[in-house]
Design an enzyme around this catalytic site. Structure first.
Site, PDB file in Angstrom:
ATOM      1  N   ARG A  91      10.920  -7.328   6.091  1.00  0.00           N
ATOM      2  CA  ARG A  91      11.024  -5.867   5.973  1.00  0.00           C
ATOM      3  C   ARG A  91      11.955  -5.297   7.052  1.00  0.00           C
ATOM      4  O   ARG A  91      11.891  -5.712   8.208  1.00  0.00           O
ATOM      5  CB  ARG A  91       9.614  -5.289   6.142  1.00  0.00           C
ATOM      6  CG  ARG A  91       9.468  -3.860   5.748  1.00  0.00           C
ATOM      7  CD  ARG A  91       8.062  -3.570   5.331  1.00  0.00           C
ATOM      8  NE  ARG A  91       7.128  -3.523   6.464  1.00  0.00           N
ATOM      9  CZ  ARG A  91       5.851  -3.203   6.315  1.00  0.00           C
ATOM     10  NH1 ARG A  91       5.361  -2.897   5.137  1.00  0.00           N
ATOM     11  NH2 ARG A  91       5.054  -3.192   7.359  1.00  0.00           N
TER      12      ARG A  91
ATOM     13  N   ARG B  36      -9.717   3.161   8.962  1.00  0.00           N
ATOM     14  CA  ARG B  36      -9.502   1.721   9.134  1.00  0.00           C
ATOM     15  C   ARG B  36     -10.683   1.055   9.823  1.00  0.00           C
ATOM     16  O   ARG B  36     -10.729  -0.163   9.903  1.00  0.00           O
ATOM     17  CB  ARG B  36      -8.279   1.513  10.029  1.00  0.00           C
ATOM     18  CG  ARG B  36      -7.008   1.135   9.282  1.00  0.00           C
ATOM     19  CD  ARG B  36      -5.914   1.147  10.332  1.00  0.00           C
ATOM     20  NE  ARG B  36      -4.801   0.306  10.063  1.00  0.00           N
ATOM     21  CZ  ARG B  36      -3.606   0.754   9.673  1.00  0.00           C
ATOM     22  NH1 ARG B  36      -3.433   2.023   9.403  1.00  0.00           N
ATOM     23  NH2 ARG B  36      -2.599  -0.070   9.544  1.00  0.00           N
TER      24      ARG B  36
ATOM     25  N   LYS C 174       0.817  -1.217   0.000  1.00  0.00           N
ATOM     26  CA  LYS C 174       0.000   0.000   0.000  1.00  0.00           C
ATOM     27  C   LYS C 174       0.853   1.271   0.000  1.00  0.00           C
ATOM     28  O   LYS C 174       0.594   2.190  -0.770  1.00  0.00           O
ATOM     29  CB  LYS C 174      -0.856  -0.048   1.262  1.00  0.00           C
ATOM     30  CG  LYS C 174      -2.068   0.782   1.304  1.00  0.00           C
ATOM     31  CD  LYS C 174      -3.033   0.291   2.394  1.00  0.00           C
ATOM     32  CE  LYS C 174      -2.391  -0.150   3.676  1.00  0.00           C
ATOM     33  NZ  LYS C 174      -2.071   0.895   4.628  1.00  0.00           N
TER      34      LYS C 174
ATOM     35  N   ARG D 167      -2.079  -8.332  13.595  1.00  0.00           N
ATOM     36  CA  ARG D 167      -2.505  -7.149  12.826  1.00  0.00           C
ATOM     37  C   ARG D 167      -3.464  -7.557  11.707  1.00  0.00           C
ATOM     38  O   ARG D 167      -4.431  -6.854  11.422  1.00  0.00           O
ATOM     39  CB  ARG D 167      -1.290  -6.415  12.235  1.00  0.00           C
ATOM     40  CG  ARG D 167      -0.465  -5.696  13.288  1.00  0.00           C
ATOM     41  CD  ARG D 167       0.871  -5.243  12.751  1.00  0.00           C
ATOM     42  NE  ARG D 167       0.764  -4.106  11.863  1.00  0.00           N
ATOM     43  CZ  ARG D 167       1.721  -3.721  11.019  1.00  0.00           C
ATOM     44  NH1 ARG D 167       2.838  -4.400  10.930  1.00  0.00           N
ATOM     45  NH2 ARG D 167       1.554  -2.678  10.253  1.00  0.00           N
TER      46      ARG D 167
ATOM     47  N   ARG E 254      10.849  -3.355  12.448  1.00  0.00           N
ATOM     48  CA  ARG E 254       9.811  -2.675  13.223  1.00  0.00           C
ATOM     49  C   ARG E 254       9.242  -3.678  14.212  1.00  0.00           C
ATOM     50  O   ARG E 254       9.008  -4.836  13.863  1.00  0.00           O
ATOM     51  CB  ARG E 254       8.679  -2.217  12.280  1.00  0.00           C
ATOM     52  CG  ARG E 254       8.758  -0.762  11.899  1.00  0.00           C
ATOM     53  CD  ARG E 254       7.824  -0.405  10.792  1.00  0.00           C
ATOM     54  NE  ARG E 254       6.430  -0.770  11.013  1.00  0.00           N
ATOM     55  CZ  ARG E 254       5.455  -0.521  10.129  1.00  0.00           C
ATOM     56  NH1 ARG E 254       5.733   0.097   9.000  1.00  0.00           N
ATOM     57  NH2 ARG E 254       4.223  -0.870  10.375  1.00  0.00           N
TER      58      ARG E 254
HETATM   59  P1  AMP Z   1       0.589   1.274   9.158  1.00  0.00           P
HETATM   60  O1  AMP Z   1       1.954   1.770   8.861  1.00  0.00           O
HETATM   61  O2  AMP Z   1      -0.487   1.976   8.371  1.00  0.00           O
HETATM   62  O3  AMP Z   1       0.478  -0.243   9.053  1.00  0.00           O
HETATM   63  O4  AMP Z   1       0.286   1.647  10.712  1.00  0.00           O
HETATM   64  C1  AMP Z   1       1.119   1.163  11.743  1.00  0.00           C
HETATM   65  C2  AMP Z   1       0.348   1.129  13.062  1.00  0.00           C
HETATM   66  O5  AMP Z   1      -0.121   2.460  13.372  1.00  0.00           O
HETATM   67  C3  AMP Z   1      -0.908   0.280  13.057  1.00  0.00           C
HETATM   68  O6  AMP Z   1      -0.643  -1.095  13.329  1.00  0.00           O
HETATM   69  C4  AMP Z   1      -1.719   0.932  14.176  1.00  0.00           C
HETATM   70  O7  AMP Z   1      -1.220   0.566  15.443  1.00  0.00           O
HETATM   71  C5  AMP Z   1      -1.415   2.411  13.972  1.00  0.00           C
HETATM   72  N1  AMP Z   1      -2.381   3.050  13.044  1.00  0.00           N
HETATM   73  C6  AMP Z   1      -2.108   3.652  11.839  1.00  0.00           C
HETATM   74  N2  AMP Z   1      -3.224   4.144  11.263  1.00  0.00           N
HETATM   75  C7  AMP Z   1      -4.234   3.847  12.124  1.00  0.00           C
HETATM   76  C8  AMP Z   1      -5.639   4.049  12.091  1.00  0.00           C
HETATM   77  N3  AMP Z   1      -6.245   4.655  11.046  1.00  0.00           N
HETATM   78  N4  AMP Z   1      -6.376   3.604  13.141  1.00  0.00           N
HETATM   79  C9  AMP Z   1      -5.788   2.997  14.196  1.00  0.00           C
HETATM   80  N5  AMP Z   1      -4.483   2.740  14.289  1.00  0.00           N
HETATM   81  C10 AMP Z   1      -3.695   3.163  13.262  1.00  0.00           C
END
Ligand code: AMP
Length: 219
Positions: free
Chosen positions: A127, A88, A13, A171, A160
């Site tokens: 990653r 989300r 993404k 996740r 990470r």
């Molecule tokens: P991502 O890089 O988009 O996978 O986001 C990494 C982490 O940030 C996720 O696993 C959540 O803990 C938090 N996060 C990012 N965007 C959101 C969202 N829209 N709602 C809730 N948690 C978020």
């Protein structure tokens, strides 16, 4: 153009978001990047978000909704944007809808990248990222020039904490539970387009562009 890009963590993404933004001059808004930056800088919001992020759980809706509302309430709020990682949950989608209505902005489309869970686990566990500048590599698909070192600053790359396999599985389960309602919401608004996230980066990009063609955008 105003897009939401949906897809499980590790679906590519972020990469596709950058390409789409370059191609169409959109602002890239990633809540994951905003939150990681807040954690790195140790801001109050970062301190609230970190325990959730470390466990692969969602940060509470009100926190992310506030981050986004703040961006769209600025006088120079983005008119052309791509949302990456937000909304989300259904509650976030409803809050975002409200924010957009207040700003008199409508969505062009909601694109969803589909990738099977086992493929996601294979991708995400390789990653690695630079703790200093946040640049991202992959042991197999995008290795750094020197093993385990950032190409840009030479810092040792790290994994990470939320990219470990057990956390990725957690996740993914959270993603599937919370996206079902979200997909229905955008399906009913006739905005949803589903694209396969399997294959090479340029192929997936071409498929996304073609999905946008049905919205009147040249692909
Ligand atoms: P991502 O890089 O988009 O996978 O986001 C990494 C982490 O940030 C996720 O696993 C959540 O803990 C938090 N996060 C990012 N965007 C959101 C969202 N829209 N709602 C809730 N948690 C978020």
């Amino acid at each position: 153009m105003r897009l939401i890009l949906l897809g499980p963590p590790g679906s590519g993404k972020g990469t596709q978001a950058k390409l789409l933004c370059q191609a169409h001059g959109m602002t890239h808004i990633s809540t994951g990047d905003i939150l990681r930056d807040a954690v790195r800088r140790g801001t109050p919001m970062g301190k609230l978000a970190q325990p959730y992020m470390d466990q692969g759980k969602y940060v509470p809706d009100h926190l992310v909704n506030d981050i986004i509302a703040e961006q769209f309430h600025q006088p120079d709020c983005p008119k052309a944007f791509l949302m990456d990682g937000y909304p989300r949950t259904l509650a976030q989608a409803i809050a975002f809808d409200h924010v957009l209505q207040q700003a008199s902005l409508g969505l062009t489309a909601v694109l969803k990248l589909d990738v099977p869970d086992d493929e996601i686990v294979r991708r995400v566990s390789g990653r690695r990222s630079c703790p200093k500048d946040g640049s991202v590599y992959h042991k197999v698909f995008q290795p750094p020039k020197q093993a385990d070192r950032c190409d840009l600053c030479g810092t040792r790359l790290t994994q990470r904490s939320d990219d470990r396999e057990e956390i990725v599985r957690e996740r993914l389960s959270v993603y599937h539970q919370s996206t079902a309602n979200l997909l229905d919401f955008y399906q009913q608004l006739k905005l949803l387009r589903v694209v396969s996230g399997l294959g090479a980066v340029p192929e997936i990009f071409a498929a996304l562009e073609c999905a946008l063609k049905s919205e009147g955008v040249q692909c």
